[in-house]
Design an enzyme around this catalytic site. Sequence first.
Site, PDB file in Angstrom:
ATOM      1  N   ASP A  13       0.701  -1.217   0.064  1.00 49.18           N
ATOM      2  CA  ASP A  13       0.008   0.141  -0.008  1.00 49.18           C
ATOM      3  C   ASP A  13       0.806   1.130  -0.138  1.00 49.18           C
ATOM      4  O   ASP A  13       0.518   2.436   0.418  1.00 49.18           O
ATOM      5  CB  ASP A  13      -1.119   0.002   1.227  1.00 49.18           C
ATOM      6  CG  ASP A  13      -1.831  -1.282   1.278  1.00 49.18           C
ATOM      7  OD1 ASP A  13      -2.196  -1.676   0.045  1.00 49.18           O
ATOM      8  OD2 ASP A  13      -2.276  -1.712   2.303  1.00 49.18           O
ATOM      9  N   LYS A  16       1.747   1.911  -4.992  1.00 42.86           N
ATOM     10  CA  LYS A  16       2.459   1.507  -6.241  1.00 42.86           C
ATOM     11  C   LYS A  16       1.564   1.617  -7.510  1.00 42.86           C
ATOM     12  O   LYS A  16       2.101   1.950  -8.709  1.00 42.86           O
ATOM     13  CB  LYS A  16       2.770  -0.053  -6.209  1.00 42.86           C
ATOM     14  CG  LYS A  16       3.672  -0.309  -5.171  1.00 42.86           C
ATOM     15  CD  LYS A  16       3.617  -1.706  -4.904  1.00 42.86           C
ATOM     16  CE  LYS A  16       2.506  -2.611  -4.365  1.00 42.86           C
ATOM     17  NZ  LYS A  16       1.939  -2.118  -2.721  1.00 42.86           N
ATOM     18  N   GLY A  17       0.068   1.730  -7.270  1.00 49.34           N
ATOM     19  CA  GLY A  17      -0.884   1.805  -8.409  1.00 49.34           C
ATOM     20  C   GLY A  17      -0.778   3.261  -8.802  1.00 49.34           C
ATOM     21  O   GLY A  17      -0.695   3.357 -10.097  1.00 49.34           O
ATOM     22  N   GLY A  40      -4.508  -4.269  -4.001  1.00 52.02           N
ATOM     23  CA  GLY A  40      -5.535  -3.115  -3.958  1.00 52.02           C
ATOM     24  C   GLY A  40      -4.778  -2.117  -4.490  1.00 52.02           C
ATOM     25  O   GLY A  40      -4.017  -1.344  -3.742  1.00 52.02           O
ATOM     26  N   HIS A  41      -4.610  -1.754  -5.969  1.00 56.05           N
ATOM     27  CA  HIS A  41      -4.138  -0.642  -6.392  1.00 56.05           C
ATOM     28  C   HIS A  41      -4.848   0.524  -6.494  1.00 56.05           C
ATOM     29  O   HIS A  41      -5.750   0.131  -7.575  1.00 56.05           O
ATOM     30  CB  HIS A  41      -3.041  -1.052  -7.298  1.00 56.05           C
ATOM     31  CG  HIS A  41      -2.104  -2.053  -6.995  1.00 56.05           C
ATOM     32  ND1 HIS A  41      -1.096  -2.697  -7.768  1.00 56.05           N
ATOM     33  CD2 HIS A  41      -1.604  -2.584  -5.858  1.00 56.05           C
ATOM     34  CE1 HIS A  41      -0.318  -3.441  -7.166  1.00 56.05           C
ATOM     35  NE2 HIS A  41      -0.773  -3.426  -5.902  1.00 56.05           N
ATOM     36  N   THR A 128      -5.939 -11.752   3.496  1.00 53.12           N
ATOM     37  CA  THR A 128      -7.062 -11.105   2.862  1.00 53.12           C
ATOM     38  C   THR A 128      -7.968 -12.197   2.634  1.00 53.12           C
ATOM     39  O   THR A 128      -9.139 -11.885   2.116  1.00 53.12           O
ATOM     40  CB  THR A 128      -6.520 -10.376   1.473  1.00 53.12           C
ATOM     41  OG1 THR A 128      -6.189 -11.470   0.764  1.00 53.12           O
ATOM     42  CG2 THR A 128      -5.583  -9.287   1.905  1.00 53.12           C
ATOM     43  N   ARG A 142       2.646 -29.179  -6.736  1.00 54.63           N
ATOM     44  CA  ARG A 142       2.375 -29.443  -8.023  1.00 54.63           C
ATOM     45  C   ARG A 142       1.056 -30.016  -8.099  1.00 54.63           C
ATOM     46  O   ARG A 142       0.639 -31.072  -8.893  1.00 54.63           O
ATOM     47  CB  ARG A 142       3.502 -30.480  -8.301  1.00 54.63           C
ATOM     48  CG  ARG A 142       4.888 -29.779  -8.653  1.00 54.63           C
ATOM     49  CD  ARG A 142       5.998 -30.743  -8.481  1.00 54.63           C
ATOM     50  NE  ARG A 142       6.117 -31.271  -6.915  1.00 54.63           N
ATOM     51  CZ  ARG A 142       7.012 -32.080  -6.569  1.00 54.63           C
ATOM     52  NH1 ARG A 142       7.878 -32.608  -7.421  1.00 54.63           N
ATOM     53  NH2 ARG A 142       6.938 -32.464  -5.247  1.00 54.63           N
ATOM     54  N   GLN A 223       1.981  -6.015  -3.337  1.00 55.20           N
ATOM     55  CA  GLN A 223       2.375  -6.131  -1.647  1.00 55.20           C
ATOM     56  C   GLN A 223       3.911  -5.417  -1.701  1.00 55.20           C
ATOM     57  O   GLN A 223       4.037  -4.405  -2.198  1.00 55.20           O
ATOM     58  CB  GLN A 223       2.654  -7.723  -1.512  1.00 55.20           C
ATOM     59  CG  GLN A 223       1.436  -8.500  -1.442  1.00 55.20           C
ATOM     60  CD  GLN A 223       0.762  -8.794  -2.710  1.00 55.20           C
ATOM     61  OE1 GLN A 223       1.491  -9.648  -3.287  1.00 55.20           O
ATOM     62  NE2 GLN A 223      -0.545  -8.584  -2.696  1.00 55.20           N
ATOM     63  N   GLY A 301     -10.978  -3.282   3.373  1.00 50.95           N
ATOM     64  CA  GLY A 301     -11.465  -2.182   4.124  1.00 50.95           C
ATOM     65  C   GLY A 301     -10.898  -1.841   5.382  1.00 50.95           C
ATOM     66  O   GLY A 301     -11.316  -1.062   6.418  1.00 50.95           O
ATOM     67  N   LEU A 331       4.002  12.342   0.782  1.00 51.31           N
ATOM     68  CA  LEU A 331       4.481  13.401   1.914  1.00 51.31           C
ATOM     69  C   LEU A 331       3.645  14.529   2.241  1.00 51.31           C
ATOM     70  O   LEU A 331       3.627  14.950   3.505  1.00 51.31           O
ATOM     71  CB  LEU A 331       5.669  13.944   0.935  1.00 51.31           C
ATOM     72  CG  LEU A 331       6.708  15.147   1.550  1.00 51.31           C
ATOM     73  CD1 LEU A 331       7.504  14.171   2.590  1.00 51.31           C
ATOM     74  CD2 LEU A 331       7.567  15.601   0.635  1.00 51.31           C
TER      75      LEU A 331
END
Length: 440
Positions: A13, A16-17, A40-41, A128, A142, A223, A301, A331
């Site tokens: 979080d 990144k998105g 979640g991005h 999650t 496998r 992540q 959430g 920032l």
Amino acid sequence: MPGIVLVGTQWGDEGKGKVTDLIARDFDYVVRFQGGNNAGHTVIHGDRRLALHLIPSGIMYPSITPLIGNGCVIDPRVLIEEMDMLEKDGLSTERLLVSGNAHLIMPYHRALDAESERRLGSNEIGTTKRGIGPAYQDKAARSGIRVQDLLDEHIFRLKVRTALVEKNDLLVKLYGAQPFDADAVCDEYLSYAPRIIPHITESGQLLNEALRLGQWVLFEGAQGTLLDIDHGTYPFVTSSSCTAGGAAIGSGVGPTTISKVLGIAKAYITRVGSGPFPTELSDETGALLGDVGAEFGVTTGRARRCGWYDAVIMRYAAEVNGLTDLCITKLDVLSCLDTIKICVAYEHDGRRYTTVPGSQTAFHYAQPVYEEMPGWRTDITGCRSFEELPRQAQDYIARIEELAGVPASLIAVGPDRSQTIMRGWSTRQGEGAVQGERGL
Ligand code: GDP
Ligand code: IMO
Ligand code: MG
């Protein structure tokens, strides 16, 4: 050339998105290489706000091919829902590609995730509950089912039936839960096949060819470094390789195709789920950061735990990922504080640590050693150059750079794509970009 990896340097979080969306316009491909819909991005541009879980954050640009690589785990129902959501928003998903070698998250993975967390009780990981861990478990054992299995109904049914012999035993006998009916599971999943099959590709071949032709590939991590299965705060981690090395494994390109690694870090730090967090603030300052930073999980959430920026973690992330550049996000959130602390070391049992301790116990009990810096108490969301930032904010960034040994080429001062200071991060055709000596 070039392949560029973008990774989270904390516990996820980090923004990144937003950053993927911001720099994506210069790339031909944006690739997710690990994780699934635990991610979640958030992408915000003007009035448009997208919460993406599986589809790469480059989807806003028609010139980009978004690709979900072999290292991902895919819940097909979620993928289809996400495609529908984007289409409804006027964004075409026709170009989306999905590796045939990616693994499918099955309904029994979700059930096992929930049951295993319940059994752990107060020792839960705080997952999650999207079935991520059990899907990767099956991949390693496998006994997983891959996207390409949807192409062959006979094989698909055989694999699901075989898997359910064991999974139903676990669910019923160990957890006292309901079993799954193999035919019903197969019928449901095979009904998704016509929507998924047109998108299936062989990701490694495609990306290697693209890189050979001089196209640009952005690998979008999900992540963060401390949630990495090998390098994170095990066992309070996710089940995939979220660090930069995972980009090669999770997409099928060689490590030598990667020329830059951009680490994303919040100007403070957050964590969702359980596990150690040395700089956690369980007081009103933590609550204030959570409020001002709107720190609620995009996927579940849940309220995110908040704490001071941790330079020890960043130093570790810089090494594990081989970071060449940093992007400091949020920032602007720190504008609400009179003074700001940076954790520069840990102490435990008479020892001082300047990188993440190898011992889980030492990390658990680590006492942060802080430096205090003055805040700036001014709205900085309109700043578009480093020089426009108040002196105290400039000093804060400079100290972060010094402690990390990595330049902050990008600084985010708001959630919108435009609220970013480009500082030595050059783009091919991006407006407002500054070509500096650290540029691409
Ligand atoms: P990701 O999982 O790393 O993509 O991050 P998330 O989307 O889960 O969480 C980051 C949150 O911070 C989102 O709500 C973003 O819109 C928001 N965000 C990103 N950068 C900034 C920033 O510089 N300032 C502020 N105030 N919000 C930001
Ligand atoms: P993005 O990509 C923050 C956390 C969960 C839990 C642990 C294991 O948005 O940064 P899992 O369901 O993966 O088995 O849960 O990992 N977690 C995340 N925390 N951001 C994420 O993704 C996360 N994905 C998983 O909260 O602690
Ligand atoms: Mg997120």
